[in-house]
Structure formats: C-alpha cells, structure tokens
Write a protein that holds these residues in place. Sequence first.
Motif, PDB file in Angstrom:
ATOM      1  N   SER A  53      -1.057  -8.641  20.179  1.00 50.75           N
ATOM      2  CA  SER A  53      -2.765  -8.413  21.347  1.00 50.75           C
ATOM      3  C   SER A  53      -3.095  -7.593  22.082  1.00 50.75           C
ATOM      4  O   SER A  53      -4.505  -7.771  22.337  1.00 50.75           O
ATOM      5  N   VAL A  54      -2.014  -6.880  21.755  1.00 54.65           N
ATOM      6  CA  VAL A  54      -2.673  -4.854  22.447  1.00 54.65           C
ATOM      7  C   VAL A  54      -3.760  -4.514  21.834  1.00 54.65           C
ATOM      8  O   VAL A  54      -4.706  -4.309  22.462  1.00 54.65           O
ATOM      9  N   LEU A  55      -3.272  -4.588  20.721  1.00 54.67           N
ATOM     10  CA  LEU A  55      -4.320  -4.026  19.509  1.00 54.67           C
ATOM     11  C   LEU A  55      -5.502  -4.743  19.470  1.00 54.67           C
ATOM     12  O   LEU A  55      -6.889  -4.059  19.100  1.00 54.67           O
ATOM     13  N   THR A  56      -5.080  -6.205  18.972  1.00 57.21           N
ATOM     14  CA  THR A  56      -6.337  -7.310  18.674  1.00 57.21           C
ATOM     15  C   THR A  56      -7.326  -6.793  20.461  1.00 57.21           C
ATOM     16  O   THR A  56      -8.901  -7.009  20.237  1.00 57.21           O
ATOM     17  N   ASP A  57      -7.029  -6.678  21.780  1.00 56.85           N
ATOM     18  CA  ASP A  57      -7.594  -6.079  22.756  1.00 56.85           C
ATOM     19  C   ASP A  57      -8.284  -4.876  22.441  1.00 56.85           C
ATOM     20  O   ASP A  57      -9.390  -4.664  23.148  1.00 56.85           O
ATOM     21  N   VAL A  58      -7.867  -4.027  21.912  1.00 53.39           N
ATOM     22  CA  VAL A  58      -8.531  -2.354  21.721  1.00 53.39           C
ATOM     23  C   VAL A  58      -9.390  -2.684  20.927  1.00 53.39           C
ATOM     24  O   VAL A  58     -11.064  -1.990  21.057  1.00 53.39           O
ATOM     25  N   GLU A  59      -9.763  -3.041  19.498  1.00 53.62           N
ATOM     26  CA  GLU A  59     -10.330  -3.184  18.908  1.00 53.62           C
ATOM     27  C   GLU A  59     -11.956  -4.280  19.761  1.00 53.62           C
ATOM     28  O   GLU A  59     -12.976  -4.068  19.011  1.00 53.62           O
ATOM     29  N   THR A  60     -11.390  -5.619  19.780  1.00 54.66           N
ATOM     30  CA  THR A  60     -12.777  -6.063  20.712  1.00 54.66           C
ATOM     31  C   THR A  60     -13.246  -5.874  21.200  1.00 54.66           C
ATOM     32  O   THR A  60     -14.395  -5.727  22.050  1.00 54.66           O
ATOM     33  N   ASN A  61     -12.508  -5.183  22.903  1.00 53.88           N
ATOM     34  CA  ASN A  61     -13.319  -4.828  23.923  1.00 53.88           C
ATOM     35  C   ASN A  61     -14.046  -3.317  23.474  1.00 53.88           C
ATOM     36  O   ASN A  61     -14.789  -2.791  24.642  1.00 53.88           O
ATOM     37  N   LEU A  62     -12.708  -2.742  22.819  1.00 59.78           N
ATOM     38  CA  LEU A  62     -13.016  -1.196  23.178  1.00 59.78           C
ATOM     39  C   LEU A  62     -13.893  -0.324  21.754  1.00 59.78           C
ATOM     40  O   LEU A  62     -15.186   0.135  22.275  1.00 59.78           O
ATOM     41  N   LEU A  63     -13.868  -0.581  20.266  1.00 57.76           N
ATOM     42  CA  LEU A  63     -13.652   0.257  19.622  1.00 57.76           C
ATOM     43  C   LEU A  63     -14.792  -0.446  18.568  1.00 57.76           C
ATOM     44  O   LEU A  63     -15.713   0.177  17.822  1.00 57.76           O
ATOM     45  N   SER A  64     -14.821  -2.195  18.618  1.00 57.14           N
ATOM     46  CA  SER A  64     -15.532  -2.624  17.772  1.00 57.14           C
ATOM     47  C   SER A  64     -16.880  -2.402  17.354  1.00 57.14           C
ATOM     48  O   SER A  64     -17.620  -2.659  18.483  1.00 57.14           O
ATOM     49  N   TRP A  65     -17.810  -2.449  16.713  1.00 54.38           N
ATOM     50  CA  TRP A  65     -19.222  -2.009  16.364  1.00 54.38           C
ATOM     51  C   TRP A  65     -20.096  -2.963  16.487  1.00 54.38           C
ATOM     52  O   TRP A  65     -21.441  -2.772  16.122  1.00 54.38           O
ATOM     53  N   THR A  66     -19.236  -4.229  16.184  1.00 50.69           N
ATOM     54  CA  THR A  66     -19.562  -5.305  15.739  1.00 50.69           C
ATOM     55  C   THR A  66     -19.480  -6.404  16.999  1.00 50.69           C
ATOM     56  O   THR A  66     -20.853  -7.663  17.355  1.00 50.69           O
ATOM     57  N   ASN A  67     -18.994  -6.864  16.986  1.00 52.87           N
ATOM     58  CA  ASN A  67     -18.758  -7.335  18.895  1.00 52.87           C
ATOM     59  C   ASN A  67     -19.538  -6.754  19.507  1.00 52.87           C
ATOM     60  O   ASN A  67     -19.103  -5.923  21.038  1.00 52.87           O
ATOM     61  N   GLU A  68     -20.457  -7.746  20.335  1.00 48.36           N
ATOM     62  CA  GLU A  68     -21.388  -6.852  21.580  1.00 48.36           C
ATOM     63  C   GLU A  68     -20.647  -6.899  22.416  1.00 48.36           C
ATOM     64  O   GLU A  68     -21.013  -6.745  23.996  1.00 48.36           O
ATOM     65  N   SER A  69     -18.995  -7.714  22.581  1.00 48.55           N
ATOM     66  CA  SER A  69     -18.734  -7.095  24.437  1.00 48.55           C
ATOM     67  C   SER A  69     -17.518  -5.894  24.348  1.00 48.55           C
ATOM     68  O   SER A  69     -17.563  -5.719  25.430  1.00 48.55           O
ATOM     69  N   SER A  70     -17.946  -5.607  22.993  1.00 52.31           N
ATOM     70  CA  SER A  70     -17.757  -3.495  23.128  1.00 52.31           C
ATOM     71  C   SER A  70     -18.206  -2.813  23.620  1.00 52.31           C
ATOM     72  O   SER A  70     -19.250  -2.918  23.847  1.00 52.31           O
ATOM     73  N   GLN A  71     -16.842  -1.893  24.160  1.00 47.27           N
ATOM     74  CA  GLN A  71     -17.770  -0.433  24.780  1.00 47.27           C
ATOM     75  C   GLN A  71     -18.820   0.212  23.724  1.00 47.27           C
ATOM     76  O   GLN A  71     -19.585   0.700  24.141  1.00 47.27           O
ATOM     77  N   ILE A  72     -18.028   0.313  22.579  1.00 46.07           N
ATOM     78  CA  ILE A  72     -18.880   0.585  21.204  1.00 46.07           C
ATOM     79  C   ILE A  72     -19.573   0.550  21.307  1.00 46.07           C
ATOM     80  O   ILE A  72     -20.810   0.703  20.832  1.00 46.07           O
ATOM     81  N   TYR A  73     -19.590  -1.106  20.762  1.00 41.33           N
ATOM     82  CA  TYR A  73     -21.261  -1.379  21.297  1.00 41.33           C
ATOM     83  C   TYR A  73     -22.542  -1.385  21.838  1.00 41.33           C
ATOM     84  O   TYR A  73     -23.879  -0.606  21.147  1.00 41.33           O
ATOM     85  N   LYS A  74     -22.452  -1.355  22.956  1.00 44.70           N
ATOM     86  CA  LYS A  74     -22.380  -1.281  23.788  1.00 44.70           C
ATOM     87  C   LYS A  74     -22.676   0.109  24.266  1.00 44.70           C
ATOM     88  O   LYS A  74     -24.579   0.217  24.586  1.00 44.70           O
ATOM     89  N   VAL A  75     -22.448   1.029  23.927  1.00 47.49           N
ATOM     90  CA  VAL A  75     -23.140   2.911  24.190  1.00 47.49           C
ATOM     91  C   VAL A  75     -24.060   2.634  22.575  1.00 47.49           C
ATOM     92  O   VAL A  75     -24.937   3.775  22.812  1.00 47.49           O
ATOM     93  N   ASN A  76     -23.627   1.993  21.600  1.00 50.39           N
ATOM     94  CA  ASN A  76     -24.568   1.854  20.803  1.00 50.39           C
ATOM     95  C   ASN A  76     -26.226   1.105  20.604  1.00 50.39           C
ATOM     96  O   ASN A  76     -27.110   2.221  20.267  1.00 50.39           O
TER      97      ASN A  76
END
Length: 353
Positions: free
Chosen positions: A66-89
């Motif tokens: 679940s730690v890995l899933t959280d990193v992907e979902t909330n931090l790194l994903s470029w497709t998930n609108e809730s992630s920081q990377i998505y918002k930066v892009n």
Amino acid sequence: MRSHALKKKAFLATAAAAGITMVFPVLCAASENDIQTYTNTDFAMDTVVSETLYTTGDDINSKLTSVLTDVETNLLSWTNESSQIYKVNADSGKDKEISDELSGYLERLLKIAKDSDGAFDPTIGKLIRLWDIGGENQKIPEEAEIKNVLKDSGYQKVSLDGTTIRMDEGCSLDLGAAGKGIGCDSILEYLETQKDVSAALMNLGGSSVMTYGSKPDGSSWNVAVTDPRAENDDDYLGVVALNGTEFLSTSGDYEKYFIEDGVRYHHIMDPSTGYPAKSGVTGVTVVCDTGLEADALSTACFVLGVEKGAELLKTYGADGLFVDEDHHVYLTEGMKERFSLLADSYSVEDIIE
C-alpha cells in the motif's frame, strides 16, 4: 485495452519468471528471538512485487504494497488527476507549489540529469509515449513526430526554488525511470518506523530490489541477474551480493522491445536523439544506498555506455555492472567484490579509464 485487474492477474500468473532479476532469500524458521518469515506476492506500480519480511511482530507485507500504491497514486502518476506530477504537468508554464517530498526527489533527479549531461532526463515522457514500446500501440515514429516532442523536452526547462516548481509551457514530467526506486525509498522510510522488523527484501518486477537489515543467519542477500540474451527466463548472468540496507536497479534492452527488419527497438530512450539508446550495452546493474539514485543511474549508464557510465557512478559512490553486445561484462571496483559470474558464454573485462 486490457483492464488493470486482468493485467494484475496476468502478471501474478507469471511472477516467478517476471523481471530482470530474481532474488533468492534464505528463509528460516523462528529463531530463539522468535523471528518469523513472511513472504508475499502482489501487484503495484504496474509490476509484480515480491516481499520477504523478517519480524517478531505481525505480517505487514500488505502495508508495504500500500505504501507503493500511495506513492504512485498521489505523487508520481502522470495519468491520475490526484497526483502531484499530473497537477504540475497541467500547469506547465506557471509557478506551482509542490510538497517538500516531491521537491526533494526532483532536486536529486535534476542533479543526476545535469551530471549525466542529459542521459537521464525526467522530461521525456512524451517521447516514451510516442514510441509506446511494450504497449498496445508501439511503433517507429516519423522523424517529424520525434522532433516535435523533443522540442518540449529537456531537464533545463525545469527549475526549482524551494517547493516552487516552474516548467516551460508544454514541458511534461515523467518520473517513471526512477519511480520504482522512489517507491523503495518510501518503503525504507516506513520500515525504519517498525521496530519489530529486523530485515526485509522488496523485489519490484525484478528491475528494482531493496534489502533492509540483515537476515537472521547473517548471510548476504543474493540477487541473480539475468543474461540479457538468455533463451530461458532462468538463465542467469551471475549473482550480486547485497549486504545490509542497499538498493539495486537493472536497466536492459530486453525488458520491453520489439524487432522490426532485424533491428531491436527497446524502451530506454536517448534524450539527445529521440531513439532507443545505442551505447553498445545490453544491460546495466547499479548498487547504491538509495533507490532513487540506483534507478536513475542505471538508466543514465545504459545511455552513456561503459566508460562514461563508470565515471558517472564514481561521482555517486555507486557500484556498477555493464554487459555489452559482445558478451563482455565490465565491473567497477566495488562490483568486483560483489559479483560472481555464472554464464560460461561471457567474460569479465577491465573498464578502460
């Protein structure tokens, strides 16, 4: 397009053969200290995750996933609108506030980009998606298409001022080349809060491995690295020994690729050309003390090749192993103490400095 659930099922069905490396932990029964061993196979960060946990407490393998899933979902994903990377892009061209965590990761990644002269570049996501190697629409793009996406790429287009990030308009971050390593770093942070855990091993799809602590019998963690041109999944190039808490990452042209007109097109892109890297190597394995550096450096070294890659590794105090197209294996000084060659068709050579 195949659903995530079906993809997960397909990965788990082939977990034993997945990835570039296979890790062989020595499992043990409860000792006089009541250390228990728990193993688990799950799916996160779009790959099979194998976990081995040594603890006097409860089985927390599901929490590690679940730690890995959280990193992907909330931090790194470029497709998930809730992630920081998505918002930066989405806000490229504008100043954007990000978390201390993401700012710290980006600062380190941009340093590796600069130190590698752009061989590692966190802004080539558009290029990777254009080729889509390993995906459902993989192709050799037209030259004009490649030039079009490259004009929006380049780590120099990203700047940080504390937790404020600014990118040139049209630039797009993709931290996939370091994502699994970042995930491993997050796992380490969590494990350090778990006093019952004496040791653990995380294997993310074979390409990123983290060892934590020491096994009850005191032996090394042994990671078997696959022969890049092996005909069978269980044909190994050799074994790398990890001791204590260390991180290993492997990048190879055999992970995702297709062959057209006799040419192998793999997923590791050279940011300077927009094409799959042609450095003469088929695989690179890096060992160092953080997951982010291990992951990013293995990609950079694959693009740079043996000599320039070895020089980069010195800068970071990392150990490296390079495999070339002529079945030669090149080891940095530190890797010579870790690596045992198994494949008879390869020879170990000195790195020319």
